[in-house]
Design a protein around this motif. Structure first.
Motif, PDB file in Angstrom:
ATOM      1  N   UNK J  56       0.845  -1.189   0.000  1.00 23.35           N
ATOM      2  CA  UNK J  56       0.000   0.000   0.000  1.00 23.35           C
ATOM      3  C   UNK J  56       0.882   1.241   0.000  1.00 23.35           C
ATOM      4  N   UNK J  57       0.261   2.395  -0.302  1.00 25.02           N
ATOM      5  CA  UNK J  57       0.957   3.682  -0.176  1.00 25.02           C
ATOM      6  C   UNK J  57       1.040   4.087   1.279  1.00 25.02           C
ATOM      7  N   UNK J  58       0.090   3.594   2.070  1.00 27.77           N
ATOM      8  CA  UNK J  58       0.021   3.940   3.475  1.00 27.77           C
ATOM      9  C   UNK J  58      -1.414   3.952   3.927  1.00 27.77           C
ATOM     10  N   UNK J  59      -1.706   4.706   4.980  1.00 25.35           N
ATOM     11  CA  UNK J  59      -3.019   4.613   5.617  1.00 25.35           C
ATOM     12  C   UNK J  59      -3.335   5.921   6.339  1.00 25.35           C
ATOM     13  N   UNK J  60      -4.632   6.344   6.221  1.00 24.24           N
ATOM     14  CA  UNK J  60      -5.106   7.500   6.986  1.00 24.24           C
ATOM     15  C   UNK J  60      -6.179   7.013   7.951  1.00 24.24           C
ATOM     16  N   UNK J  61      -6.100   7.419   9.217  1.00 28.78           N
ATOM     17  CA  UNK J  61      -7.161   7.119  10.178  1.00 28.78           C
ATOM     18  C   UNK J  61      -7.837   8.439  10.512  1.00 28.78           C
ATOM     19  N   UNK J  62      -9.116   8.587  10.049  1.00 28.15           N
ATOM     20  CA  UNK J  62      -9.796   9.871  10.202  1.00 28.15           C
ATOM     21  C   UNK J  62     -11.289   9.658  10.400  1.00 28.15           C
ATOM     22  N   UNK J  63     -11.860  10.181  11.479  1.00 25.10           N
ATOM     23  CA  UNK J  63     -11.144  10.725  12.612  1.00 25.10           C
ATOM     24  C   UNK J  63     -10.527   9.594  13.416  1.00 25.10           C
ATOM     25  N   UNK J  89       3.229   0.776   9.887  1.00 28.67           N
ATOM     26  CA  UNK J  89       4.430   1.305  10.542  1.00 28.67           C
ATOM     27  C   UNK J  89       5.622   0.377  10.354  1.00 28.67           C
ATOM     28  N   UNK J  90       5.410  -0.941  10.532  1.00 27.36           N
ATOM     29  CA  UNK J  90       6.573  -1.835  10.460  1.00 27.36           C
ATOM     30  C   UNK J  90       7.115  -1.916   9.031  1.00 27.36           C
ATOM     31  N   UNK J  91       6.270  -1.714   8.028  1.00 32.38           N
ATOM     32  CA  UNK J  91       6.746  -1.704   6.648  1.00 32.38           C
ATOM     33  C   UNK J  91       7.260  -0.327   6.225  1.00 32.38           C
ATOM     34  N   UNK J  92       7.325   0.597   7.178  1.00 31.10           N
ATOM     35  CA  UNK J  92       7.849   1.957   6.931  1.00 31.10           C
ATOM     36  C   UNK J  92       7.046   2.668   5.833  1.00 31.10           C
ATOM     37  N   UNK J  93       5.708   2.516   5.878  1.00 29.61           N
ATOM     38  CA  UNK J  93       4.866   3.288   4.976  1.00 29.61           C
ATOM     39  C   UNK J  93       4.240   4.431   5.772  1.00 29.61           C
ATOM     40  N   UNK J  94       3.648   5.382   5.071  1.00 27.44           N
ATOM     41  CA  UNK J  94       3.090   6.566   5.731  1.00 27.44           C
ATOM     42  C   UNK J  94       1.784   6.225   6.484  1.00 27.44           C
ATOM     43  N   UNK J  95       1.684   6.691   7.728  1.00 27.18           N
ATOM     44  CA  UNK J  95       0.469   6.520   8.532  1.00 27.18           C
ATOM     45  C   UNK J  95       0.094   7.885   9.095  1.00 27.18           C
ATOM     46  N   UNK J  96      -1.107   8.352   8.748  1.00 29.14           N
ATOM     47  CA  UNK J  96      -1.556   9.668   9.219  1.00 29.14           C
ATOM     48  C   UNK J  96      -2.736   9.487  10.164  1.00 29.14           C
TER      49      UNK J  96
ATOM     50  N   UNK L 148      13.576  -7.407   0.288  1.00 31.41           N
ATOM     51  CA  UNK L 148      13.615  -6.549  -0.898  1.00 31.41           C
ATOM     52  C   UNK L 148      12.383  -5.644  -0.946  1.00 31.41           C
ATOM     53  N   UNK L 149      11.261  -6.152  -0.454  1.00 29.69           N
ATOM     54  CA  UNK L 149      10.044  -5.344  -0.348  1.00 29.69           C
ATOM     55  C   UNK L 149      10.323  -3.997   0.329  1.00 29.69           C
ATOM     56  N   UNK L 150      11.198  -4.030   1.317  1.00 28.66           N
ATOM     57  CA  UNK L 150      11.484  -2.806   2.080  1.00 28.66           C
ATOM     58  C   UNK L 150      12.211  -1.767   1.231  1.00 28.66           C
ATOM     59  N   UNK L 151      12.716  -2.183   0.048  1.00 29.57           N
ATOM     60  CA  UNK L 151      13.356  -1.252  -0.871  1.00 29.57           C
ATOM     61  C   UNK L 151      12.425  -0.928  -2.041  1.00 29.57           C
ATOM     62  N   UNK L 152      11.194  -1.459  -1.966  1.00 23.74           N
ATOM     63  CA  UNK L 152      10.271  -1.251  -3.069  1.00 23.74           C
ATOM     64  C   UNK L 152      10.641  -2.100  -4.276  1.00 23.74           C
ATOM     65  N   UNK L 153      11.425  -3.154  -4.061  1.00 24.62           N
ATOM     66  CA  UNK L 153      11.814  -4.055  -5.160  1.00 24.62           C
ATOM     67  C   UNK L 153      10.952  -5.304  -5.089  1.00 24.62           C
TER      68      UNK L 153
END
Lengths: 167, 167, 167, 167, 167, 167, 167, 167, 167, 167, 167, 167
Positions: J56-63, J89-96, L148-153
């Motif tokens: 995923x690109x990440x996740x928004x929690x609203x509200x 978070x563990x995959x280092x993606x954006x979480x808002x 590799x996922x963590x590098x977007x590969x």
């Protein structure tokens, strides 16, 4: 001492320890090695003490230099000696470090505190004058006896406070 | 030693120190007091060392018990001895504590770290075997000489590493 | 002052305070005690202020020595004075400490910060020159008035900033 | 005072100090400036005290407001006064801050603790009543003398505890 | 209880404990002392429990006042009771503190947390109502039994959860 | 008790509390509910106590399990009970937690310390033997009276230390 | 609102607030000033709110920019606005900061946490949709009403959760 | 430079330094060694600088790599160079580290902060353009001059800010 | 440089930067401004870079004074320059600070560490001698090229380690 | 909005969100679900968003309620919603996290700080009045647009600061 | 395994574990339950393992999800499984958590560190390839054997490092 | 794998890795080296990966021993392997450490937490059984794919959760 009470001993000696031995004592490194049941080369990182599956009561590092103490605390274990100490901690066995440095700066003390929080016992070989030692040998023997106490081992040669006194 | 190099000395002796002296040494408290230029009763909290306006080079506490060290660290100063140490720290003068306890637990080490951050020097009286002491007296003299070093005082009796060696 | 505004006062005076009083003031300890509605011996740890079930508005310690402050912060309360302060904190009542020490070292400041986090108010009796004091008595009165302010008590004698000015 | 003992003085005065001076004292800002060997405009951030290569014994800020103290602690130095204090700290010279605020909240104390850890000396100008001051001038003089003590400077006018007493 | 299971007991009783005993119980201090195998004067800092070389299973402080707890945590050990507790911690033996204070402020809790990190067990004597106590004596006995559990000692009188239930 | 002093009470009872009640007491959950002015279902997160705009004096959780305490501390509030406690804290009203667990580990104590820093009062229901309770009911009543004290409420049934004594 | 409930109001408006007002609202700065009982110039650091001896219920900063919040937290108070807030904290009066910034980074949050530990209340003006606002004015009014709640002031216009519901 | 002002110099050069020298400069390692009064092999851990009893003014590490800095901070001192630095810190002498790394990550900065708290001075060799250097040699000379300043040594070649300006 | 690679640049120049420019360089402030695509007055806090909704790749502050760095870290942003940096951090864009101060004290390093934890990159403009710069211009160009590297921008003029070497 | 820019959306709705929706909005839960490309039951912990291998690109929690925020921070993830956030978070993606609570206590802020240090973005939905919203819908749309900005997504409907202004 | 060495086993299985079992293994939950001596429903918070008075050697959680680990760390124990783990920690018995999550973020690691400080052992089931496993079963068996090692239990099937080697 | 997706790979192999390879696998070190595009000697600290100006996507250390992890965390980088990892962190590129140690002690976890705060990703190679691996090779391949996922590969061989399921 350990032979007297039937505990098998393993010895690892750092290169710095061998050098220091030459400066401070009459014994050679080989004479010291002969006192142990097993002696391992400090470079042999494949020796049994490097693995958690090798069972021990724990480990004493005596004397323990700042470098050795710091390797254990930081995990930068460059020899069998410090790798074995790291394993002792992760297996939750007793590790006693007789750190011989004075004075201490904030970095030394922070390292000692970290090690204590990781389960190690910091035991500087400060002479116990209350036992009224008559010689340097008395000092050394008393210090060694107190360290074994921390493993619940009693060599029978330690003069205890109040032993002849009672309450 | 200090007399030899012309430094005026003040002595404060705790009650516990007097008791311990009886156990560990041949000297009486009065004999010890006679070695100092000035001796103050440990109860006299109005004595000069209790005030910051009284100027000193600093202070050595030797040996330093856990209780004494802890009183200085916590500020719960119940005697002239520890009040004077507190003053030494607030005036940013040198304070050396020769802590004689082993092993150390996390509380002891945290206290030592705090004291170091407050400006004190923790110096356990660990024997320096590299100087090849021949007797217990050698040990004690070497330890004292190293403590004075921290004040920039040189009694001339300290055998230094490499002194006869050079580079 | 408190009598003027109808608040009942309890006094506990430390032994060190009695000694210092002799050095710094013309009043005797008994004269001071007579000013309070109730005076308790500092050794009487069974006196009412030692119990949380005894209800008070809070407590002022003035002047407050480093030792007194440190006993409260560490919990090593050796007298009624500091035990009562500990109780004041646990019952979430106001405790004001007028600490009179200078300069301060890291240990003093850490203790003050800890006390503040425990709910106490650290209020060094620094003279407020903006009120243009004409004498030492003015200084002392102003300081006392400001301390009572922290309890929401107004003695009517405090000259306030802007009082004659307005906005 | 400093002239008497041959130490060259530099003065920087904040705009708030000038305003406060009007409220609290009979002197004008110019009269104060005349007492120093050199006076620098607080806006002149290119003046010598702003550079580490300009050598000094250190710096006293007296009185020191919360804003001034906080600028030094945070590094948000908006004037020559606080920039010079920052330089004093980075060159490891003595910096004494006579902070005149009461009561103190947790933020103030945390800032004081941080400054102490950065090497500064926090010295609230609390009156030392043990010297039995006879007037406000005595108070001020004693406070100034104690501050100079921290630089090892002795003006000769400070009445010291026990001076007439001895041990 | 300990006699029943053949464990030798040593008793140290603080002065405050003696006073409190008078307020809260029908027993005299001497009657309590007679229940122990050995009783030591709280002032006798040379008694066996003050030395690490005297071997014990550990130590219970019950009830434990804030002052006693704080002396152990800070190292300001003013009696045999708290010195022995300090030794118990440094020898890595079990120390159980039955702290009887309520409510608790941040300072108390920070002290408890520090003690826990030093190896002590904080065990407030909160009544265990799940055992359906019929009297105050039941409460006390249950509390004592649970404390001994922490040493692996079983007096046989403790009613355990699910004992009559099973799984 | 609260009825006697004219304070309106709201009750929320956790499911675990209902179960425990069956084990430890003779009363049913409905009997307990009948004692309160208002009783809310623990699942009704839309009830008034869940909103900051609903005004209260504060809240007592008695007894308070580790789970309930931890939900409040972490914010993972799974019921009306803990959501209401969270609201009490954010509106800066009094929250008293009578935590009934023993012994405590480092995690419990860290949670208690965090809660205290968030404004809550940790008050373990430790029996106050100094009031010489004659029965379990005395114990419980004394404990409840002390908790109300923290809100400035006095039921008139609490025997206070020194009440019959005075100073 | 405050006039309706008879509370005297003082207004300090930052220069940035005046600029922002122009961007975001139809009112002029003077119109806003006319709503308050007293308005002080933000540069007048000698105005009453700058002194602790001037008594207030507390202070609301609304909206509160990151710069204003940070000046209060760090003590670098460059105007009457932030100096008055610092005084409010040291006198232990209520300070409410309606911080209007999003998103927040670690520095912002650390500052908010520090301010909370210093006694301030961080209250972002997040709209409360549960009150089903019909317009932006409803939002603003509700937010203001909730802020006054924190001072125990009730304007009577706040629709409360469950008000028409009951339990 | 040091010869010019009569200070005896000792040189220890790491193996990495020798390699880097080849990449970055025209000088050979031997040429560099010839500039010092004494040069020690980096492997000679028995050389004088490894002992606290060998007295020095302090030590400069220039340039200082991340590895060298980290060895000193962690105590994992694998050579004479870093062992000597550790000794310099424990004897409370001046240690200056000219760290040449950019950018810095959190680990580097935490290490630098720890070293500063242990008494070291972190001094990145950032060019001082305010002195209007005409060449790379000017840059290097200025940097060296500023480092000696930290020892109170003045080579006379450093152009100081305001030197030709005055106040 | 940025023009060469088609990136639009915005410039904000602090007043201190303008002054310093006069001391250290031959260029005037206007000549510098002409190099950027857009130049904003440092007082224009309503300029685009002050808002998070204005999209950028990030921001470089070069050189970065202690005051500028500290304003960003504390949030006390007194100009467009530091406000824009704060916005860069909250929008999680890259911020590079080329801090030019030496030596550094604990406060500086703590600020740098905090900034790094907030997402900034601390990059002191230390000369990279491994690229064998022939002049000061080489130094400056190399430093700038390395900074752009942190944004994934490559100007093509940076000589890279091993570029002509390979593996 | 996301459909307009061709980004696939997944929706998870907590039970509390469904309840709150009823109170605060005109839409039903099913209407909301229909707006997403995929909707997952909050109980389906085996759904794709619960696994790190689902990209995923990440996740928004609203509200975002306090409970939801706290579950993510503590790891006590009781539903698909919070488990998916933990994975983000563990995959280092954006979480808002658009946290909608006011006021905030120390526990809330500590949790927010921890989440920020774990990589999340705390973004309270504070209305941005600088965009001069004309209605509640404008507020909501602006808030949503700013959140998507944090993912580098631009819906084209966000009015940006200075957009019509330029520099 | 445990049966082979005569240790009585109790099993608690979380609902998530049952679900996961279906995904990852051929066994049913009932088959797993049959392998234990006692199996308790995860909802039965009145079962023996929920009480400290029920004596055990300790507890292994394998595999341990992030949610389970976090419930134990935070004290938000929603089932018998995590309540029993909490009890294991407070009674100072061994608790081993075989956490099966990768990668780990800062929150996970902080939780693991906290648990370790509370006495738990974090043991990720990382395959030990040094034992040259021939199959997945070998991996699992080796992992289980190492976990039992932490309780001092030896099943006899673990191939130990150096067993056939010696020193 | 990387070749399949057109990413250039560089390999550095520690001496311990070579030894371990002999114990745990059938491949020789040379066979492993042949799989990479470039292989560098671990002693060649002048190789390209040792410089920040050499551009990479990031770095994976697999498997990662405690010593390697600790060298990176402490900065005591004794080889090209750990120096390159340090550079990866300072240039803010991705660094993944597949730490293969179990159990972990507090020191290991603190190091992991520090590394995470420095930007590294700790990813223990725990087998993902939810993908129902049929052999050890499946395990290894899945683990590598996730890294590799963590590098977007995306190598195309990773079986993803829900891939055949959908929502």
């Amino acid at each position: 001492m350990l032979r007297r009470i039937g505990v098998e001993s393993h010895l690892v000696m750092s290169r710095a320890a061998e050098i220091t031995l030459g400066y401070e004592s009459e014994m050679t490194a080989d004479q010291v090695r002969a006192l142990a049941d097993h002696a391992h080369s400090v470079d042999n990182i494949a020796a049994p003490p490097a693995s958690g599956s090798f069972r021990t009561l724990g480990m004493i590092v005596a004397p323990c230099s700042i470098r050795t103490m710091s390797e254990i605390a930081s995990g930068v274990t460059t020899s069998l000696l410090t790798r074995a100490a790291d394993v002792t901690l992760k297996e939750r066995r007793r590790l006693v470090l007789m750190v011989r440095e004075t004075p201490l700066h904030a970095g030394h003390l922070r390292t000692m505190l970290n090690l204590t929080e990781m389960g190690a016992v910091i035991a500087p070989p400060v002479p116990g004058f209350y036992a009224r030692p008559q010689s340097l040998d008395d000092l050394v023997e008393h210090t060694a006896g107190r360290a074994l106490d921390l493993f619940g081992l009693d060599c029978g040669t330690l003069r205890r406070w109040g032993e002849s006194g009672g309450a």
